[in-house]
Design an enzyme around this catalytic site. Structure first.
Site, PDB file in Angstrom:
ATOM      1  N   CYS A 238      65.756 -25.949 -85.419  1.00  0.00           N
ATOM      2  CA  CYS A 238      65.478 -27.363 -85.145  1.00  0.00           C
ATOM      3  C   CYS A 238      65.967 -28.249 -86.295  1.00  0.00           C
ATOM      4  CB  CYS A 238      63.974 -27.530 -84.938  1.00  0.00           C
ATOM      5  SG  CYS A 238      63.406 -29.226 -84.861  1.00  0.00           S
TER       6      CYS A 238
ATOM      7  N   CYS B   9      63.364 -30.741 -87.673  1.00  0.00           N
ATOM      8  CA  CYS B   9      62.356 -30.018 -88.459  1.00  0.00           C
ATOM      9  C   CYS B   9      62.816 -29.868 -89.903  1.00  0.00           C
ATOM     10  CB  CYS B   9      62.095 -28.638 -87.866  1.00  0.00           C
ATOM     11  SG  CYS B   9      61.409 -28.681 -86.199  1.00  0.00           S
TER      12      CYS B   9
END
Length: 175
Positions: free
Chosen positions: A100, A103
């Site tokens: 991600c 993230c």
């Protein structure tokens, strides 16, 4: 037919390019990296000789990680109960995954918050690929998701890569 090595020309460089004196007079242009600092070279003048000489030590790159490292521990389904639900202080948990991109953008913000609120707030990171049952239990449908717990209860949820000020406002409500 000439080979590749025969077609290359060797251009001699002036001797001054390899001279330690020339190297001292130019400063190294290093890219900026967080956690690294260029310590300036110390110079000592020798005035006893007829021509003043400068003896210098090379500049040193110093890692400042010991001042910036924060312990944001990873948690799993196995230790979720003891670290989050049974904690006496407020707990911030970031739900993330290694693939991600957002993230990875929010990781440094979580590290800063852990340092800023050390002693008041415990910060953890839960990899949703490794611990899917906890993520499912709390209805995590998109990551990064940050959940704040107090006395074992879910108090607030922030979804997405948000600025530090948004997370700080959410944390301040429960401290």
């Amino acid at each position: 037919m000439a080979t590749l090595f025969e077609s290359l020309a060797v251009v001699p460089l002036p001797f001054a390019a390899f001279s330690p004196v020339a190297a001292r007079r130019t400063s190294a242009k290093l890219p900026h990296h967080a956690g690294l600092r260029l310590r300036p070279a110390a110079a000592t003048r020798f005035v006893a000789s007829p021509t003043p000489r400068i003896a210098s030590r090379a500049a040193r790159v110093v890692c400042e990680a010991q001042n910036t490292a924060v312990d944001v521990s990873p948690i799993t389904d196995a230790n979720w109960q003891s670290l989050v639900l049974e904690s006496e202080s407020a707990v911030l948990v970031e739900f993330w995954a290694p693939w991600c991109g957002p993230c990875r953008m929010i990781h440094p913000i979580i590290d800063e918050l852990a340092k800023q609120y050390a002693g008041k707030l415990k910060c953890y990171k839960l990899n949703t690929d490794e611990s899917p049952s906890t993520a499912t239990r709390y209805g995590i449908r998109s990551i990064p998701t940050v959940i704040i717990f107090k006395n074992g209860e879910k108090k607030d949820t922030v979804i997405g890569a948000v600025p530090k000020s948004t997370l700080t406002t959410s944390i301040e409500k429960f401290l």
